[in-house]
Design a protein around this motif. Structure first.
Motif, PDB file in Angstrom:
ATOM      1  N   THR A 194       0.805  -1.223   0.000  1.00 46.48           N
ATOM      2  CA  THR A 194       0.000   0.000   0.000  1.00 46.48           C
ATOM      3  C   THR A 194       0.838   1.274   0.000  1.00 46.48           C
ATOM      4  O   THR A 194       0.287   2.370  -0.122  1.00 46.48           O
ATOM      5  N   HIS A 195       2.158   1.141   0.131  1.00 49.43           N
ATOM      6  CA  HIS A 195       2.965   2.374   0.178  1.00 49.43           C
ATOM      7  C   HIS A 195       3.036   2.987  -1.219  1.00 49.43           C
ATOM      8  O   HIS A 195       3.075   2.295  -2.235  1.00 49.43           O
ATOM      9  N   ASP A 196       3.029   4.301  -1.269  1.00 47.91           N
ATOM     10  CA  ASP A 196       3.041   4.994  -2.550  1.00 47.91           C
ATOM     11  C   ASP A 196       3.644   6.377  -2.353  1.00 47.91           C
ATOM     12  O   ASP A 196       3.034   7.253  -1.733  1.00 47.91           O
ATOM     13  N   VAL A 197       4.855   6.559  -2.847  1.00 49.38           N
ATOM     14  CA  VAL A 197       5.527   7.859  -2.722  1.00 49.38           C
ATOM     15  C   VAL A 197       5.781   8.462  -4.106  1.00 49.38           C
ATOM     16  O   VAL A 197       6.624   9.348  -4.258  1.00 49.38           O
ATOM     17  N   ARG A 198       5.028   8.014  -5.110  1.00 56.01           N
ATOM     18  CA  ARG A 198       5.281   8.478  -6.480  1.00 56.01           C
ATOM     19  C   ARG A 198       5.149   9.993  -6.610  1.00 56.01           C
ATOM     20  O   ARG A 198       5.912  10.627  -7.352  1.00 56.01           O
ATOM     21  N   ALA A 199       4.195  10.582  -5.903  1.00 58.02           N
ATOM     22  CA  ALA A 199       4.003  12.035  -6.012  1.00 58.02           C
ATOM     23  C   ALA A 199       5.210  12.805  -5.481  1.00 58.02           C
ATOM     24  O   ALA A 199       5.470  13.939  -5.910  1.00 58.02           O
ATOM     25  N   ALA A 200       5.957  12.200  -4.564  1.00 56.28           N
ATOM     26  CA  ALA A 200       7.088  12.890  -3.943  1.00 56.28           C
ATOM     27  C   ALA A 200       8.412  12.629  -4.655  1.00 56.28           C
ATOM     28  O   ALA A 200       9.418  13.285  -4.342  1.00 56.28           O
ATOM     29  N   VAL A 208      19.956   8.706  -5.540  1.00 53.34           N
ATOM     30  CA  VAL A 208      19.337   7.412  -5.260  1.00 53.34           C
ATOM     31  C   VAL A 208      19.846   6.385  -6.269  1.00 53.34           C
ATOM     32  O   VAL A 208      20.018   6.692  -7.453  1.00 53.34           O
ATOM     33  N   HIS A 209      20.095   5.184  -5.782  1.00 51.23           N
ATOM     34  CA  HIS A 209      20.453   4.068  -6.668  1.00 51.23           C
ATOM     35  C   HIS A 209      19.426   2.968  -6.457  1.00 51.23           C
ATOM     36  O   HIS A 209      19.331   2.409  -5.368  1.00 51.23           O
ATOM     37  N   LEU A 210      18.636   2.692  -7.487  1.00 54.52           N
ATOM     38  CA  LEU A 210      17.634   1.636  -7.412  1.00 54.52           C
ATOM     39  C   LEU A 210      18.206   0.350  -7.998  1.00 54.52           C
ATOM     40  O   LEU A 210      18.893   0.376  -9.023  1.00 54.52           O
ATOM     41  N   VAL A 211      17.905  -0.763  -7.331  1.00 49.82           N
ATOM     42  CA  VAL A 211      18.475  -2.055  -7.707  1.00 49.82           C
ATOM     43  C   VAL A 211      17.367  -3.096  -7.757  1.00 49.82           C
ATOM     44  O   VAL A 211      16.530  -3.170  -6.849  1.00 49.82           O
ATOM     45  N   VAL A 212      17.350  -3.901  -8.813  1.00 51.37           N
ATOM     46  CA  VAL A 212      16.365  -4.971  -8.925  1.00 51.37           C
ATOM     47  C   VAL A 212      17.016  -6.176  -9.591  1.00 51.37           C
ATOM     48  O   VAL A 212      17.825  -6.034 -10.511  1.00 51.37           O
ATOM     49  N   GLY A 213      16.696  -7.372  -9.101  1.00 47.54           N
ATOM     50  CA  GLY A 213      17.164  -8.593  -9.737  1.00 47.54           C
ATOM     51  C   GLY A 213      16.214  -9.004 -10.848  1.00 47.54           C
ATOM     52  O   GLY A 213      14.993  -8.880 -10.706  1.00 47.54           O
ATOM     53  N   ASP A 214      16.761  -9.500 -11.948  1.00 42.98           N
ATOM     54  CA  ASP A 214      15.869  -9.861 -13.052  1.00 42.98           C
ATOM     55  C   ASP A 214      15.131 -11.179 -12.802  1.00 42.98           C
ATOM     56  O   ASP A 214      14.271 -11.567 -13.593  1.00 42.98           O
ATOM     57  N   ASP A 215      15.430 -11.865 -11.686  1.00 44.23           N
ATOM     58  CA  ASP A 215      14.690 -13.053 -11.283  1.00 44.23           C
ATOM     59  C   ASP A 215      13.716 -12.776 -10.142  1.00 44.23           C
ATOM     60  O   ASP A 215      13.188 -13.705  -9.533  1.00 44.23           O
ATOM     61  N   ARG A 225      12.479   1.019 -13.074  1.00 46.18           N
ATOM     62  CA  ARG A 225      13.021   1.994 -14.025  1.00 46.18           C
ATOM     63  C   ARG A 225      12.157   3.247 -14.085  1.00 46.18           C
ATOM     64  O   ARG A 225      12.674   4.364 -14.212  1.00 46.18           O
ATOM     65  N   SER A 226      10.845   3.089 -13.992  1.00 41.16           N
ATOM     66  CA  SER A 226       9.947   4.235 -13.991  1.00 41.16           C
ATOM     67  C   SER A 226      10.180   5.112 -12.769  1.00 41.16           C
ATOM     68  O   SER A 226      10.160   6.344 -12.855  1.00 41.16           O
ATOM     69  N   THR A 227      10.421   4.472 -11.628  1.00 44.39           N
ATOM     70  CA  THR A 227      10.719   5.217 -10.408  1.00 44.39           C
ATOM     71  C   THR A 227      12.010   6.000 -10.573  1.00 44.39           C
ATOM     72  O   THR A 227      12.085   7.187 -10.221  1.00 44.39           O
ATOM     73  N   ALA A 229      13.332   7.086 -13.276  1.00 49.47           N
ATOM     74  CA  ALA A 229      13.129   8.177 -14.235  1.00 49.47           C
ATOM     75  C   ALA A 229      12.439   9.375 -13.611  1.00 49.47           C
ATOM     76  O   ALA A 229      12.600  10.511 -14.079  1.00 49.47           O
ATOM     77  N   ALA A 230      11.674   9.154 -12.542  1.00 47.38           N
ATOM     78  CA  ALA A 230      10.929  10.241 -11.900  1.00 47.38           C
ATOM     79  C   ALA A 230      11.763  11.009 -10.888  1.00 47.38           C
ATOM     80  O   ALA A 230      11.340  12.058 -10.398  1.00 47.38           O
ATOM     81  N   ILE A 231      12.954  10.509 -10.557  1.00 47.86           N
ATOM     82  CA  ILE A 231      13.839  11.147  -9.583  1.00 47.86           C
ATOM     83  C   ILE A 231      14.923  11.903 -10.341  1.00 47.86           C
ATOM     84  O   ILE A 231      15.524  11.377 -11.282  1.00 47.86           O
ATOM     85  N   SER A 232      15.206  13.129  -9.923  1.00 48.17           N
ATOM     86  CA  SER A 232      16.141  13.972 -10.680  1.00 48.17           C
ATOM     87  C   SER A 232      17.552  13.405 -10.710  1.00 48.17           C
ATOM     88  O   SER A 232      18.283  13.596 -11.683  1.00 48.17           O
ATOM     89  N   ASP A 233      17.966  12.721  -9.657  1.00 46.42           N
ATOM     90  CA  ASP A 233      19.324  12.169  -9.580  1.00 46.42           C
ATOM     91  C   ASP A 233      19.234  10.713  -9.149  1.00 46.42           C
ATOM     92  O   ASP A 233      19.382  10.381  -7.974  1.00 46.42           O
ATOM     93  N   ALA A 234      18.960   9.839 -10.109  1.00 49.15           N
ATOM     94  CA  ALA A 234      18.798   8.418  -9.790  1.00 49.15           C
ATOM     95  C   ALA A 234      19.417   7.554 -10.870  1.00 49.15           C
ATOM     96  O   ALA A 234      19.427   7.913 -12.054  1.00 49.15           O
ATOM     97  N   GLN A 235      19.939   6.420 -10.447  1.00 46.65           N
ATOM     98  CA  GLN A 235      20.428   5.400 -11.360  1.00 46.65           C
ATOM     99  C   GLN A 235      19.720   4.098 -11.062  1.00 46.65           C
ATOM    100  O   GLN A 235      19.203   3.890  -9.958  1.00 46.65           O
ATOM    101  N   CYS A 236      19.716   3.203 -12.030  1.00 44.52           N
ATOM    102  CA  CYS A 236      19.041   1.916 -11.863  1.00 44.52           C
ATOM    103  C   CYS A 236      19.969   0.795 -12.328  1.00 44.52           C
ATOM    104  O   CYS A 236      20.529   0.872 -13.424  1.00 44.52           O
TER     105      CYS A 236
END
Length: 276
Positions: A194-200, A208-215, A225-227, A229-236
């Motif tokens: 239920t958490h949602d911080v997309r507006a912020a 920010v560095h976002l990390v996800v496993g492809d499995d 990746r969408s998250t 893209a919404a952050i001014s200084d982020a890598q994935c």
């Protein structure tokens, strides 16, 4: 290494500290505790960081939250803010996985200007979790202590460990995870779903560095990746053959994490120079 109980948010909370230098707060996944960082903590401390591994309220060796199991990740974020202030951490890094990643992202949104950066693993800004129903999770709380719950935790963990993980390691991860308190872990998952911080996200004031496993069957790479893209200084980063628990699945994870933290530090310095 220092282990102590601290009063954080009205809860007697278990906190481990090791090393000297820039603070790194490590956050565990739903229903679990700081033991998930056992292979990372000392190795990262040896690389010049003050590593803080805390058991969230109701987890591990921390006492239960005053209001019972937590269903809102914002409550955990508030708890983390108090811990950061209590330990007098100056622009620390926050690293989290799953609900820990969601909490790290909330902290970045709430007080990014006071963080060095955040590593957000197995989480994204929205509340879309494939195959997870909040109503279904609520029903589990009615009979969350049923013996089959531990088996569901075990097999569910095995299902989201990456294909590159040796069988013996995957088995150990799953057996460690089945020890969780089902009331607490189910409430955690409700908070995660239920958490949602997309507006912020556009207002986040730290790298920010976002990390996800492809499995990872629970997190869609496209959402991560969408998250980013919404952050001014982020890598994935997408980790091949890795599932939902990078810090448990990958050998020498501390080496990889140090690379990410070094990059966050450089980007943080750049942001500070831009604003002076």
């Amino acid at each position: 290494m220092k282990a102590e109980y601290l009063d954080v948010g009205g809860t007697r909370s278990f906190v481990l500290e090791e090393g000297q230098g820039r603070g790194v707060l490590c956050l565990h996944t739903a229903g679990q505790n700081g033991v998930q960082w056992r292979d990372t903590q000392s190795a990262l401390a040896a690389r010049g960081y003050r590593v803080i591994v805390a058991d969230l309220p109701g987890h591990g060796r921390s006492e239960p939250a005053a209001g019972g199991p937590v269903r809102d990740l914002a409550e955990y974020a508030t708890w983390c803010e108090e811990l950061i202030d209590l330990l007098d951490l100056d622009r620390p890094f926050v690293v989290g996985c799953s609900i820990g990643g969601g909490i790290a992202l909330q902290l970045a949104a709430r007080r990014g200007g006071r963080l060095g950066g955040a590593v957000v693993m197995a989480a994204h800004g929205g509340s879309d979790v494939p195959g997870m129903s909040v109503r279904g999770l609520g029903r589990e709380l009615v009979d969350a202590a049923a013996p089959s719950r531990s088996d569901r935790t075990y097999f569910g963990t095995r299902a989201v460990v990456g294909r590159s993980v040796p069988a013996a390691r995957a088995e150990l991860i799953a057996r460690m995870h089945r020890r969780e308190d089902p009331q607490v872990s189910t409430s955690d998952l409700i908070g995660w779903a239920t958490h949602d911080v997309r507006a912020a996200l556009p207002t986040i004031a730290c790298p920010v560095h976002l990390v996800v496993g492809d499995d990872d069957l629970w997190v869609d790479v496209r959402d991560v990746r969408s998250t980013a893209a919404a952050i001014s200084d982020a890598q994935c980063s997408v980790l091949e053959g890795v599932g939902h628990y990078p810090m448990e699945e990958l050998e020498d994870f501390a080496v990889l994490l140090q690379e990410w933290l070094d990059d966050l530090a450089l980007r943080s310095i750049g942001r500070q120079r831009e604003h002076t």
